[in-house]
Design a protein around this motif. Structure first.
Motif, PDB file in Angstrom:
ATOM      1  N   GLY A 138       2.024  12.871  -0.883  1.00  0.00           N
ATOM      2  CA  GLY A 138       2.464  11.560  -0.422  1.00  0.00           C
ATOM      3  C   GLY A 138       3.341  10.850  -1.426  1.00  0.00           C
ATOM      4  O   GLY A 138       3.564  11.318  -2.539  1.00  0.00           O
ATOM      5  N   ALA A 139       3.834   9.675  -1.020  1.00  0.00           N
ATOM      6  CA  ALA A 139       4.739   8.905  -1.868  1.00  0.00           C
ATOM      7  C   ALA A 139       4.090   7.596  -2.284  1.00  0.00           C
ATOM      8  O   ALA A 139       3.351   6.980  -1.520  1.00  0.00           O
ATOM      9  CB  ALA A 139       6.043   8.613  -1.124  1.00  0.00           C
ATOM     10  N   ALA A 197       0.827  -1.204   0.000  1.00  0.00           N
ATOM     11  CA  ALA A 197       0.000   0.000   0.000  1.00  0.00           C
ATOM     12  C   ALA A 197       0.862   1.255   0.000  1.00  0.00           C
ATOM     13  O   ALA A 197       2.042   1.222   0.344  1.00  0.00           O
ATOM     14  CB  ALA A 197      -0.914  -0.017   1.224  1.00  0.00           C
ATOM     15  N   SER A 198       0.242   2.376  -0.374  1.00  0.00           N
ATOM     16  CA  SER A 198       0.954   3.652  -0.434  1.00  0.00           C
ATOM     17  C   SER A 198       1.035   4.298   0.941  1.00  0.00           C
ATOM     18  O   SER A 198       0.398   3.861   1.908  1.00  0.00           O
ATOM     19  CB  SER A 198       0.239   4.613  -1.397  1.00  0.00           C
ATOM     20  OG  SER A 198      -1.004   5.022  -0.840  1.00  0.00           O
ATOM     21  N   GLU A 199       1.814   5.370   1.016  1.00  0.00           N
ATOM     22  CA  GLU A 199       1.960   6.126   2.256  1.00  0.00           C
ATOM     23  C   GLU A 199       0.605   6.622   2.758  1.00  0.00           C
ATOM     24  O   GLU A 199       0.302   6.582   3.950  1.00  0.00           O
ATOM     25  CB  GLU A 199       2.895   7.312   2.009  1.00  0.00           C
ATOM     26  CG  GLU A 199       3.103   8.227   3.196  1.00  0.00           C
ATOM     27  CD  GLU A 199       3.978   9.414   2.858  1.00  0.00           C
ATOM     28  OE1 GLU A 199       4.279  10.185   3.775  1.00  0.00           O
ATOM     29  OE2 GLU A 199       4.360   9.572   1.688  1.00  0.00           O
ATOM     30  N   ARG A 200      -0.221   7.096   1.841  1.00  0.00           N
ATOM     31  CA  ARG A 200      -1.530   7.645   2.205  1.00  0.00           C
ATOM     32  C   ARG A 200      -2.402   6.583   2.859  1.00  0.00           C
ATOM     33  O   ARG A 200      -3.115   6.847   3.835  1.00  0.00           O
ATOM     34  CB  ARG A 200      -2.210   8.174   0.946  1.00  0.00           C
ATOM     35  CG  ARG A 200      -3.374   9.120   1.205  1.00  0.00           C
ATOM     36  CD  ARG A 200      -2.932  10.531   1.019  1.00  0.00           C
ATOM     37  NE  ARG A 200      -4.028  11.478   1.103  1.00  0.00           N
ATOM     38  CZ  ARG A 200      -3.866  12.763   0.833  1.00  0.00           C
ATOM     39  NH1 ARG A 200      -2.697  13.237   0.470  1.00  0.00           N
ATOM     40  NH2 ARG A 200      -4.882  13.601   0.934  1.00  0.00           N
ATOM     41  N   VAL A 201      -2.358   5.362   2.336  1.00  0.00           N
ATOM     42  CA  VAL A 201      -3.179   4.278   2.870  1.00  0.00           C
ATOM     43  C   VAL A 201      -2.705   3.883   4.257  1.00  0.00           C
ATOM     44  O   VAL A 201      -3.509   3.699   5.182  1.00  0.00           O
ATOM     45  CB  VAL A 201      -3.167   3.062   1.927  1.00  0.00           C
ATOM     46  CG1 VAL A 201      -3.913   1.896   2.552  1.00  0.00           C
ATOM     47  CG2 VAL A 201      -3.790   3.428   0.584  1.00  0.00           C
ATOM     48  N   LEU A 202      -1.397   3.753   4.442  1.00  0.00           N
ATOM     49  CA  LEU A 202      -0.855   3.431   5.764  1.00  0.00           C
ATOM     50  C   LEU A 202      -1.255   4.485   6.778  1.00  0.00           C
ATOM     51  O   LEU A 202      -1.605   4.181   7.926  1.00  0.00           O
ATOM     52  CB  LEU A 202       0.671   3.334   5.705  1.00  0.00           C
ATOM     53  CG  LEU A 202       1.278   2.100   5.047  1.00  0.00           C
ATOM     54  CD1 LEU A 202       2.795   2.180   5.109  1.00  0.00           C
ATOM     55  CD2 LEU A 202       0.802   0.825   5.716  1.00  0.00           C
ATOM     56  N   ASP A 203      -1.195   5.727   6.353  1.00  0.00           N
ATOM     57  CA  ASP A 203      -1.573   6.843   7.216  1.00  0.00           C
ATOM     58  C   ASP A 203      -3.022   6.695   7.671  1.00  0.00           C
ATOM     59  O   ASP A 203      -3.351   6.870   8.849  1.00  0.00           O
ATOM     60  CB  ASP A 203      -1.391   8.157   6.444  1.00  0.00           C
ATOM     61  CG  ASP A 203      -1.181   9.341   7.374  1.00  0.00           C
ATOM     62  OD1 ASP A 203      -1.006   9.116   8.591  1.00  0.00           O
ATOM     63  OD2 ASP A 203      -1.181  10.476   6.884  1.00  0.00           O
ATOM     64  N   SER A 262      -8.741   7.373  -3.582  1.00  0.00           N
ATOM     65  CA  SER A 262      -8.724   6.119  -2.825  1.00  0.00           C
ATOM     66  C   SER A 262     -10.106   5.866  -2.245  1.00  0.00           C
ATOM     67  O   SER A 262     -10.617   6.673  -1.460  1.00  0.00           O
ATOM     68  CB  SER A 262      -7.696   6.205  -1.682  1.00  0.00           C
ATOM     69  OG  SER A 262      -6.388   6.357  -2.188  1.00  0.00           O
ATOM     70  N   ILE A 263     -10.710   4.754  -2.642  1.00  0.00           N
ATOM     71  CA  ILE A 263     -12.045   4.396  -2.157  1.00  0.00           C
ATOM     72  C   ILE A 263     -11.918   3.146  -1.302  1.00  0.00           C
ATOM     73  O   ILE A 263     -11.523   2.077  -1.791  1.00  0.00           O
ATOM     74  CB  ILE A 263     -13.021   4.153  -3.328  1.00  0.00           C
ATOM     75  CG1 ILE A 263     -13.169   5.422  -4.175  1.00  0.00           C
ATOM     76  CG2 ILE A 263     -14.377   3.705  -2.807  1.00  0.00           C
ATOM     77  CD1 ILE A 263     -12.378   5.401  -5.448  1.00  0.00           C
ATOM     78  N   PHE A 264     -12.218   3.285  -0.015  1.00  0.00           N
ATOM     79  CA  PHE A 264     -12.102   2.157   0.910  1.00  0.00           C
ATOM     80  C   PHE A 264     -13.340   1.266   0.840  1.00  0.00           C
ATOM     81  O   PHE A 264     -14.470   1.754   0.725  1.00  0.00           O
ATOM     82  CB  PHE A 264     -11.906   2.653   2.338  1.00  0.00           C
ATOM     83  CG  PHE A 264     -10.526   3.185   2.600  1.00  0.00           C
ATOM     84  CD1 PHE A 264      -9.497   2.329   2.958  1.00  0.00           C
ATOM     85  CD2 PHE A 264     -10.260   4.538   2.461  1.00  0.00           C
ATOM     86  CE1 PHE A 264      -8.214   2.817   3.181  1.00  0.00           C
ATOM     87  CE2 PHE A 264      -8.987   5.033   2.679  1.00  0.00           C
ATOM     88  CZ  PHE A 264      -7.958   4.172   3.041  1.00  0.00           C
ATOM     89  N   ILE A 265     -13.119  -0.026   0.904  1.00  0.00           N
ATOM     90  CA  ILE A 265     -14.200  -1.012   0.928  1.00  0.00           C
ATOM     91  C   ILE A 265     -14.277  -1.542   2.352  1.00  0.00           C
ATOM     92  O   ILE A 265     -13.274  -2.007   2.906  1.00  0.00           O
ATOM     93  CB  ILE A 265     -13.910  -2.163  -0.054  1.00  0.00           C
ATOM     94  CG1 ILE A 265     -13.746  -1.585  -1.476  1.00  0.00           C
ATOM     95  CG2 ILE A 265     -15.020  -3.203  -0.016  1.00  0.00           C
ATOM     96  CD1 ILE A 265     -13.028  -2.510  -2.418  1.00  0.00           C
ATOM     97  N   ARG A 285       1.726   7.942  11.561  1.00  0.00           N
ATOM     98  CA  ARG A 285       1.720   7.820  10.109  1.00  0.00           C
ATOM     99  C   ARG A 285       1.569   6.377   9.638  1.00  0.00           C
ATOM    100  O   ARG A 285       1.571   6.102   8.450  1.00  0.00           O
ATOM    101  CB  ARG A 285       3.023   8.397   9.520  1.00  0.00           C
ATOM    102  CG  ARG A 285       3.226   9.884   9.759  1.00  0.00           C
ATOM    103  CD  ARG A 285       2.090  10.723   9.186  1.00  0.00           C
ATOM    104  NE  ARG A 285       1.847  10.444   7.789  1.00  0.00           N
ATOM    105  CZ  ARG A 285       2.550  10.984   6.792  1.00  0.00           C
ATOM    106  NH1 ARG A 285       3.529  11.833   7.046  1.00  0.00           N
ATOM    107  NH2 ARG A 285       2.256  10.694   5.538  1.00  0.00           N
ATOM    108  N   GLY A 286       1.448   5.430  10.572  1.00  0.00           N
ATOM    109  CA  GLY A 286       1.228   4.036  10.206  1.00  0.00           C
ATOM    110  C   GLY A 286       2.488   3.253   9.900  1.00  0.00           C
ATOM    111  O   GLY A 286       2.418   2.161   9.340  1.00  0.00           O
ATOM    112  N   ALA A 287       3.654   3.788  10.275  1.00  0.00           N
ATOM    113  CA  ALA A 287       4.914   3.124   9.939  1.00  0.00           C
ATOM    114  C   ALA A 287       5.017   1.730  10.552  1.00  0.00           C
ATOM    115  O   ALA A 287       5.591   0.819   9.950  1.00  0.00           O
ATOM    116  CB  ALA A 287       6.097   3.981  10.410  1.00  0.00           C
ATOM    117  N   PHE A 288       4.435   1.533  11.743  1.00  0.00           N
ATOM    118  CA  PHE A 288       4.605   0.265  12.428  1.00  0.00           C
ATOM    119  C   PHE A 288       3.612  -0.805  11.965  1.00  0.00           C
ATOM    120  O   PHE A 288       3.573  -1.903  12.523  1.00  0.00           O
ATOM    121  CB  PHE A 288       4.533   0.485  13.942  1.00  0.00           C
ATOM    122  CG  PHE A 288       5.658   1.342  14.454  1.00  0.00           C
ATOM    123  CD1 PHE A 288       6.959   0.865  14.480  1.00  0.00           C
ATOM    124  CD2 PHE A 288       5.424   2.652  14.837  1.00  0.00           C
ATOM    125  CE1 PHE A 288       8.008   1.652  14.911  1.00  0.00           C
ATOM    126  CE2 PHE A 288       6.463   3.457  15.277  1.00  0.00           C
ATOM    127  CZ  PHE A 288       7.764   2.961  15.306  1.00  0.00           C
TER     128      PHE A 288
END
Length: 210
Positions: free
Chosen positions: A138-139, A57-63, A92-95, A181-184
């Motif tokens: 984001g990246a 996943a992208s940075e935005r999704v992890l965040d 980004s559309i979440f399900i 930011r969801g890094a872990f």
């Protein structure tokens, strides 16, 4: 329904959108119920970001996933950048499942690099819904390990000093920034972050809980 049960329909939608908008439009389907490091289960025009099935996943999704599930919201028309410097306009559309938990993601990424170049000559060619400064872009990486490196760089920039000059308070703030930011969510992130900041895993968890 599980994301796998919805996959055939999502794949048809992805193929239709990619066919309509052409080779510059990438569409991804993510399974968020497993490992975020290999969440992509289907992709159209993956050459846009260089990703493939099995990438993360992208940075935005992890965040987004690092917070409360109930607060995870769809995002439309934001900017991202590939590591090659290509500018991507994304949605980004979440399900979600019946309990409101995000189980999948339908992502649309359109490479607008060439349009931005043309915009210098024709100012009204392309626009984004919400202007973003450099820090908010984001990246998109081909693997989550690269993304973790980016997040660590961002944490150091957030503190504003090199690791060698950071005290306990600085390191605590940096690690809490990474956590937010969801890094872990990334496997073995704790090992890499501990090594970067010169602390033990035990100290890392204490800083996260501080």
């Amino acid at each position: 329904m599980t994301i796998q049960e919805q996959k055939p329909l999502l794949e048809r939608l992805a193929k239709g959108i990619a066919a309509l908008f052409g080779e510059h439009c990438e569409v991804t389907i993510h399974d968020l119920t497993g490992d975020v490091e290999s969440s992509i289960i289907a992709i159209e025009n993956g050459e846009v970001t260089g990703r493939h099935i099995g990438d993360g996943a992208s940075e935005r999704v992890l965040d987004a996933l690092s917070g409360d599930d109930a607060k995870v919201q769809d995002e439309y028309c934001y900017l991202a950048r590939t590591k090659e410097g290509r500018m991507i306009k994304s949605s980004s559309i979440f399900i979600k499942d019946e309990k409101g938990r995000p189980i999948g993601l339908f992502g649309i990424n359109y490479d607008i690099t060439d349009l931005i170049m043309a915009q210098r000559a024709i100012d009204s060619t392309v626009s984004v819904e919400k202007p973003q400064d450099e820090a908010s872009i984001g990246a998109i990486t081909t693997n989550v390990s690269d993304l973790l490196d980016i997040l660590i760089e961002e944490a150091d920039a957030f503190i504003g000093k090199p690791v060698a000059m950071m005290n306990k308070e600085d390191k605590t703030r940096a690690i809490q920034y990474l956590s937010e930011r969801g890094a872990f969510l990334v496997k073995k992130a704790g090992d890499k972050v501990s090594k970067h900041y010169g602390i033990s895993k035990y100290t890392l968890y204490n800083y996260m809980d501080a």
